[in-house]
Design a protein around this motif. Structure first.
Motif: not given
Length: 234
Positions: A24-36, A157-160, A193-202
């Motif tokens: 799993t992971a989650r994507v977020t964007f840096d909103k430098a100019d306020g665009r959605k 932004g959710e990834l599986v 691995s079984e101890a590492n199944t997330t890519l965190g927040v990208l």
């Protein structure tokens, strides 16, 4: 003896399947100019680094299609295994001329009318930007991969990524408008691995506003002429 062999085969298959993990992971964007920014346009895939590993073949998409409807491509982003034959059906009441002149797959389907369809085989991995030579507002992206381990982000932004065997991988990302050097910088090694199944927040830098693309011949689009048979079918 046969029963023992069958049991051993089933047990081995179940054991191997049990090793597959859901990443799993989650994507977020840096909103430098306020665009959605629509996080659903982001794609992540994992390429195994061990060339000797037993990698499953890419999962086939059932009859992959990019439908032309209401002067749009549906879906906007399509991920397919390399070698896939993708259909481009025209569901509009007028002509379209689908083309791509970029690195992934270069083609020109020519003019074809409402109710008809044409096919393109994406025979190697790559990213293809798709346009219509008549309607400049139409665009899509086909990403062909040689790995079955990928996911398209949800609008939130959710990834599986399911069924990933433990091992060492290269993480790749793509999102609309990102420059190639940005995408290369975001690529990195990950260990599943079984101890590492997330890519965190990208955290992804916001892509610059894209300039208007040119037509099939590298020129600006002509103003639409509704009376033309290439624009609307009588």
């Amino acid at each position: 003896m046969i029963k023992r062999l069958v049991f051993s085969t089933v047990f081995l298959t179940l054991s191997l399947s049990a090793q597959d993990l859901t990443i799993t992971a989650r994507v977020t964007f840096d909103k430098a100019d306020g665009r959605k920014v629509n996080a659903g346009q982001a794609v992540v895939w994992l390429s195994p680094q061990d060339s000797h590993s037993n990698v499953a073949p890419p999962t086939s998409v059932q009859s992959p299609r990019l439908v032309q409807h209401n002067k749009t491509f549906e879906p906007h982003v399509l991920v397919v295994p390399a070698g896939s034959l993708v259909a481009f059906p025209n569901r509009d009441p007028f002509f379209h001329n689908v083309f791509s002149l970029f690195d992934g797959k270069r083609f020109d389907l020519g003019l074809y009318e409402a109710g008809s369809s044409r096919d393109v085989r994406f025979n190697k991995p790559g990213i293809s930007y798709i346009f219509c030579n008549i309607h400049p507002e139409m665009s899509a992206v086909v990403i062909s991969l040689d790995t079955p381990y990928y996911a398209i982000a949800s609008p939130e932004g959710e990834l599986v990524v399911p069924h990933v065997p433990p091992g060492k991988y290269t993480l790749h990302l793509w999102y609309e408008g990102a420059l190639p050097e940005i995408l290369r910088a975001l690529s990195r090694e990950v260990i599943v691995s079984e101890a590492n199944t997330t890519l965190g927040v990208l955290h992804l830098p916001q892509a610059p506003l894209s300039a208007a693309h040119k037509n099939l011949y590298g020129r600006d689009y002509d103003p639409p002429v509704p009376a033309s048979p290439t624009y609307a079918r009588p």
